[in-house]
Design a protein around this motif. Structure first.
Motif, PDB file in Angstrom:
ATOM      1  N   ALA A  92      43.247  28.374  41.667  1.00  0.00           N
ATOM      2  CA  ALA A  92      44.124  28.857  42.727  1.00  0.00           C
ATOM      3  C   ALA A  92      44.319  30.355  42.594  1.00  0.00           C
ATOM      4  CB  ALA A  92      45.466  28.136  42.669  1.00  0.00           C
ATOM      5  N   GLY A 128      44.835  21.915  39.321  1.00  0.00           N
ATOM      6  CA  GLY A 128      45.540  23.146  39.646  1.00  0.00           C
ATOM      7  C   GLY A 128      44.731  24.397  39.385  1.00  0.00           C
ATOM      8  N   HIS A 180      51.836  23.046  42.971  1.00  0.00           N
ATOM      9  CA  HIS A 180      50.443  22.803  42.646  1.00  0.00           C
ATOM     10  C   HIS A 180      50.153  21.313  42.549  1.00  0.00           C
ATOM     11  CE1 HIS A 180      52.826  23.165  38.981  1.00  0.00           C
ATOM     12  NE2 HIS A 180      51.946  22.395  38.365  1.00  0.00           N
ATOM     13  N   SER A 208      51.060  16.449  44.529  1.00  0.00           N
ATOM     14  CA  SER A 208      51.587  17.809  44.427  1.00  0.00           C
ATOM     15  C   SER A 208      52.979  17.775  43.808  1.00  0.00           C
ATOM     16  CB  SER A 208      51.644  18.477  45.809  1.00  0.00           C
ATOM     17  OG  SER A 208      52.515  17.775  46.681  1.00  0.00           O
TER      18      SER A 208
END
Length: 445
Positions: free
Chosen positions: A29, A26, A37, A135
């Motif tokens: 980003a 993650g 995420h 995810s």
């Protein structure tokens, strides 16, 4: 296909770069922290995932076959298949719309009123067994995002399906499909985002809606009232009794709704934990209390209890306990149910006469009134220790009122536009014949 291929190459490159530098999936980003995420498969909880898979199936069962049977038993015989077809077709249509845009508009960061475009076509919902990655949603971080998408899809399905009861026996099938599709995108998704996404404007005010009292029931109830007003009354409504075709269907449907509602409410904990257990207990107590109080009210006022009445009371209890189920203790659940049985009885009788609208199966009287009552009672009865949140009666009333007004207004405009473009109502001859034959060429023998 090209877009998906580009996304896969981009994701693979990003994950490879992160792995090279020893960073978690993650990391790096540039999106807000609320964005779904990617995590390691080890971050998932098997018990939570199993419970949410089961809850998702339970909630889907509420619509098909539960709601379809519940409604089919209350209409006249010539419309049994028509109303069941409307519920089933809504399930199919909203499933596809949820894939295309619904989930992204409801459950990704965007404005305070509507989500963004990051999950259109479910782009970005990832599972990689070989890479050990999956995810997750920020609202359910211990289960795969695919499961959360499915769970919330079942809510998006049942909400417009509830509206079918308001316009039963008189709406064209083509117009119904057009209305349901537009309503799902223009009403349900914005309301769900406003209440349930952390960036939503009602969420930031502190509204408490554990499983959809406002998002589902006030929302559907207001739309149902708009449908009843715009379409007008059925032929000879109020001049002769419109007797239910088969109350056995209604009993079976209500029973399936009751059992499925445990997935609806307890599943909204998004975990197999103590809060889910308390929500399940609250659901059972609130539903039983409402069924009992509706039965006693009807018995007192009309001289006899009825099967239709006790089934309607149970649904009223399910509706009212929905926003409160994760916030109230057992005594609070019983109080919510006892009040809901009485106010929803009034909603389906006295208020219905006052409004003068032919809400055929009492969508507003039960879902609108019950959802509003449950939302406000949550403000009074919520136990802060259950959620760490303090309830405000004012915020609860504001959220329910805003949803009611928004849903009614947008639904009214949509219906008027569709009526001008394609016509909403079947002809008088088709209505007399029944929707089963006139719309679908089928009938119950």
């Amino acid at each position: 296909m090209r877009r998906h291929a580009l996304w896969r190459r981009h994701t693979a490159a990003r994950l490879a770069a992160l792995a090279l530098f020893g960073l978690p999936a993650g990391a790096g980003a540039q999106t807000p922290s609320a964005t779904p995420h990617i995590v390691s498969l080890n971050a998932l909880n098997a018990g939570d995932t199993a419970w949410m898979l089961a809850s998702t199936a339970l909630v889907l069962m509420m619509t098909i076959p539960g709601l379809a049977l519940f409604y089919a038993g209350m209409v006249r015989k010539k419309n049994i298949l028509g109303v069941a077809m409307q519920v089933f077709a809504t399930t199919v249509l909203v499933t596809l719309l949820w894939f295309v845009a619904g989930y992204s508009l409801a459950f990704t960061p965007g404005s305070p009123y509507l989500g963004g475009a990051s999950r259109l076509m479910l782009d970005g919902v990832l599972f990689s067994k070989s890479g050990g990655l999956v995810s997750v949603s920020k609202l359910a971080p211990t289960i795969p995002e695919s499961v959360y998408v499915m769970f919330q899809m079942t809510f998006a399905i049942i909400t417009p399906a509830l509206i079918v009861g308001a316009f039963a026996e008189r709406m064209k099938f083509s117009a119904m499909l057009a209305f349901m599709g537009l309503w799902s995108l223009l009403v349900y998704d914005p309301v769900a985002h406003s209440v349930w996404d952390p960036s939503g404007w009602l969420a930031t005010l502190g509204i408490l809606d554990f499983a959809g009292g406002t998002v589902v029931h006030v929302n559907a109830g207001a739309a149902g009232l708009a449908c009843a007003v715009v379409l007008g009354k059925r032929q000879r409504w109020g001049q002769e009794p419109f007797l239910p075709s088969n109350l056995t269907y209604t009993l079976m449907g209500a029973s399936l709704l009751w059992v499925g509602w445990f997935g609806f409410n307890a599943g909204s904990a998004c975990a197999a934990d103590g809060r889910a257990g308390m929500a399940m207990l609250a659901t059972q107590l609130g539903t039983a209390a409402a069924a009992f109080s509706w039965m006693l009210t009807e018995w007192t006022l009309r001289g006899r209890p009825t099967l239709l009445g006790i089934c309607s009371g149970a649904v009223a209890g399910l509706v009212a306990i929905t926003p409160a189920s994760g916030f109230v203790d057992p005594m609070g659940a019983v109080i919510v149910g006892l009040i809901a049985g009485v106010v929803c009885y009034w909603g389906a009788t006295g208020l219905k006469r006052l409004l003068g609208a032919d809400d055929a199966l009492d969508v507003f009287g039960i879902h609108g009134v019950g959802g509003f009552a449950g939302a406000v009672l949550t403000g009074f009865l919520a136990v802060p220790a259950y959620s760490g949140q303090t309830a405000s009666v004012l915020v609860q009333a504001l959220g329910a009122s805003a949803t009611l007004v928004y849903s009614f207004a947008v639904s009214f405009v949509l219906l008027k536009v569709l009526d001008a473009v394609m016509g909403l109502r079947v002809s008088a001859q088709a209505e007399e014949l029944g929707l089963d034959l006139s719309q679908h060429g089928e009938r119950v023998e």
